[in-house]
Motif scaffolding. Structure first.
Motif, PDB file in Angstrom:
ATOM      1  N   PRO A 272      10.621  23.906  41.797  1.00  0.00           N
ATOM      2  CA  PRO A 272      10.086  22.605  42.252  1.00  0.00           C
ATOM      3  C   PRO A 272      11.145  21.591  42.627  1.00  0.00           C
ATOM      4  O   PRO A 272      10.845  20.627  43.324  1.00  0.00           O
TER       5      PRO A 272
ATOM      6  N   SER B 239       8.541  29.651  41.231  1.00  0.00           N
ATOM      7  CA  SER B 239       8.478  28.297  41.790  1.00  0.00           C
ATOM      8  C   SER B 239       9.722  27.534  41.394  1.00  0.00           C
ATOM      9  O   SER B 239      10.078  27.471  40.210  1.00  0.00           O
TER      10      SER B 239
ATOM     11  N   HIS C  89       2.242  33.033  32.297  1.00  0.00           N
ATOM     12  CA  HIS C  89       3.080  31.969  32.841  1.00  0.00           C
ATOM     13  C   HIS C  89       4.371  31.888  32.030  1.00  0.00           C
ATOM     14  O   HIS C  89       4.366  32.041  30.813  1.00  0.00           O
TER      15      HIS C  89
ATOM     16  N   SER D  43      17.182  32.258  47.822  1.00  0.00           N
ATOM     17  CA  SER D  43      15.755  32.504  47.940  1.00  0.00           C
ATOM     18  C   SER D  43      15.321  32.493  49.405  1.00  0.00           C
ATOM     19  O   SER D  43      14.515  33.325  49.836  1.00  0.00           O
TER      20      SER D  43
ATOM     21  N   LYS E  14       8.482  28.580  46.782  1.00  0.00           N
ATOM     22  CA  LYS E  14       7.633  29.546  46.095  1.00  0.00           C
ATOM     23  C   LYS E  14       7.976  30.929  46.648  1.00  0.00           C
ATOM     24  O   LYS E  14       7.864  31.165  47.849  1.00  0.00           O
ATOM     25  N   GLU E  15       8.391  31.806  45.753  1.00  0.00           N
ATOM     26  CA  GLU E  15       8.844  33.138  46.168  1.00  0.00           C
ATOM     27  C   GLU E  15       8.047  34.212  45.445  1.00  0.00           C
ATOM     28  O   GLU E  15       8.173  34.389  44.237  1.00  0.00           O
ATOM     29  N   PRO E  16       7.197  34.957  46.165  1.00  0.00           N
ATOM     30  CA  PRO E  16       6.433  36.035  45.527  1.00  0.00           C
ATOM     31  C   PRO E  16       7.313  37.260  45.282  1.00  0.00           C
ATOM     32  O   PRO E  16       8.235  37.555  46.057  1.00  0.00           O
TER      33      PRO E  16
ATOM     34  N   ASP F 101       4.576  32.429  37.664  1.00  0.00           N
ATOM     35  CA  ASP F 101       3.173  32.751  37.397  1.00  0.00           C
ATOM     36  C   ASP F 101       2.975  34.245  37.600  1.00  0.00           C
ATOM     37  O   ASP F 101       3.362  34.794  38.645  1.00  0.00           O
TER      38      ASP F 101
ATOM     39  N   TYR G 104      12.181  25.662  36.445  1.00  0.00           N
ATOM     40  CA  TYR G 104      11.553  26.659  37.304  1.00  0.00           C
ATOM     41  C   TYR G 104      10.428  27.321  36.527  1.00  0.00           C
ATOM     42  O   TYR G 104      10.359  27.250  35.293  1.00  0.00           O
TER      43      TYR G 104
ATOM     44  N   GLU H 269       5.046  34.954  40.997  1.00  0.00           N
ATOM     45  CA  GLU H 269       5.477  33.971  41.992  1.00  0.00           C
ATOM     46  C   GLU H 269       6.431  32.998  41.309  1.00  0.00           C
ATOM     47  O   GLU H 269       6.073  32.314  40.364  1.00  0.00           O
TER      48      GLU H 269
ATOM     49  N   GLU I 130       8.037  29.426  31.831  1.00  0.00           N
ATOM     50  CA  GLU I 130       8.575  28.156  32.303  1.00  0.00           C
ATOM     51  C   GLU I 130       9.890  27.838  31.603  1.00  0.00           C
ATOM     52  O   GLU I 130      10.020  28.020  30.397  1.00  0.00           O
TER      53      GLU I 130
END
Length: 321
Positions: free
Chosen positions: A41, A39, A173, A280, A49-51, A193, A190, A37, A175
């Motif tokens: 923010p 993210s 994770h 997105s 949030k994009e799966p 996860d 960004y 996913e 980042e």
């Protein structure tokens, strides 16, 4: 070039990898399936949030990436044509069609052949930083810092090391935190996860639908790479992404001239977040589509003032076509 290096690192870690800080670089294997996913923010108050879901086969020279639970399906087949092909099955919404499912393709070239796209960053240049709890699991944290111009990016990957030395590492994770040295602020961030990591996948998952006719991606041509392979920008550790490079064509198209280098950096940052938000959102398969227009280098506060405080999807559609 970075895609080639990613494959090289995966092959290297299958052998005797060189220790870094007393630890070997994590190996994820030559084949895997993983969910993730993304993210963003800083894209609006609530963020995005994009799966996505990735099937990766290095030896087969192929991968598949689905976004938004299969709404958009992307197949990267390195053995097709002379230099590989990316196929994308996606819903398209225009003035005359709503969510029409279409197939687009992007062929590789001798200079830039299509390679399988990893869901994970190329760990070349990463160094072990520390051990840290990640969702109740003790993870190794691997870190890399890159800089180009005023852009300084820090990348961290949280990984669980399996007990068996021959077993692939498990990603948790990833980042990226970007710091602009001229603006003296963190203007970019960004996260990804990961879940359901497995070292197995089915071979038929990589086969694109055969009944569809695939066309070239729509204009503008400079966006084709982003449209065909959006995940590439997020797992690359280059401080200058494809999205950054599209700021130049935007400035030329809308005849932008900024008063200072500082304003240029600010406007580029706004453009980058708008660009990510637009693409997105379009991958979600909604009943409307967004585009890059003259508002793309403006802050949300500026856009609100220009539009009387009301921001609706139609107001950031590309109104120049």
């Amino acid at each position: 070039m970075w895609r080639l290096l990613a494959g090289f690192v995966l092959l290297l870690c299958a052998a005797d990898a060189t220790p870094v800080g007393g630890r070997t670089v994590p190996c994820f294997g030559k084949m895997y399936h993983v969910k993730g996913e993304l993210s963003l923010p800083f894209s609006g108050d609530s963020g995005i949030k994009e799966p996505f879901e990735v099937w990766y086969d290095l030896e087969g020279n192929r991968s598949r990436i689905d976004y938004h639970n299969g709404t958009v399906r992307t197949f990267l087949i390195g053995k097709d044509s002379d230099y590989g092909v990316i196929y994308q099955i996606t819903p398209v919404t225009t003035e005359t069609e709503i969510q029409a499912v279409k197939c687009f393709q992007l062929k590789g070239t001798k200079e830039d052949p299509i390679r399988p796209q990893s869901a994970l960053p190329d760990l070349q240049g990463f160094e072990f930083e520390k051990m840290e709890d990640c969702a109740g699991v003790q993870c190794e944290v691997w870190k890399k810092v890159t800089q180009a111009g005023h852009k300084k990016n820090t990348y961290r990957l949280w990984v669980k090391r399996p007990e068996g030395s021959d077993s692939p590492a498990v990603p948790y994770h990833f980042e990226m935190e970007g710091f602009n040295t001229l603006l003296e602020s963190h203007k970019d961030k960004y996260m990804i996860d990961y879940s359901d990591f497995s070292s197995q996948t089915e071979s038929d998952i990589f086969t694109p639908p055969g009944a569809m006719t695939c066309h070239e991606f729509p204009d503008p041509p400079e966006e084709h790479q982003i449209l065909a392979n959006p995940l590439q920008d997020y797992v690359s550790t280059s401080p200058v992404s494809h999205a950054h490079r599209l700021f130049g064509p935007f400035k030329e198209k809308f005849q932008r001239k900024y008063e200072s280098e500082k304003e240029h950096e600010e406007r580029e940052s706004y453009f980058l977040h708008t660009f990510r938000h637009v693409h997105s959102t379009n991958r979600a398969g909604l009943t409307y589509s967004l585009g890059i227009n003259h508002f793309a280098d403006r802050s949300e506060a500026e856009m609100a003032r220009m539009t009387g405080g009301l921001i609706i999807p139609d107001q950031i559609k590309d109104d120049t076509k």
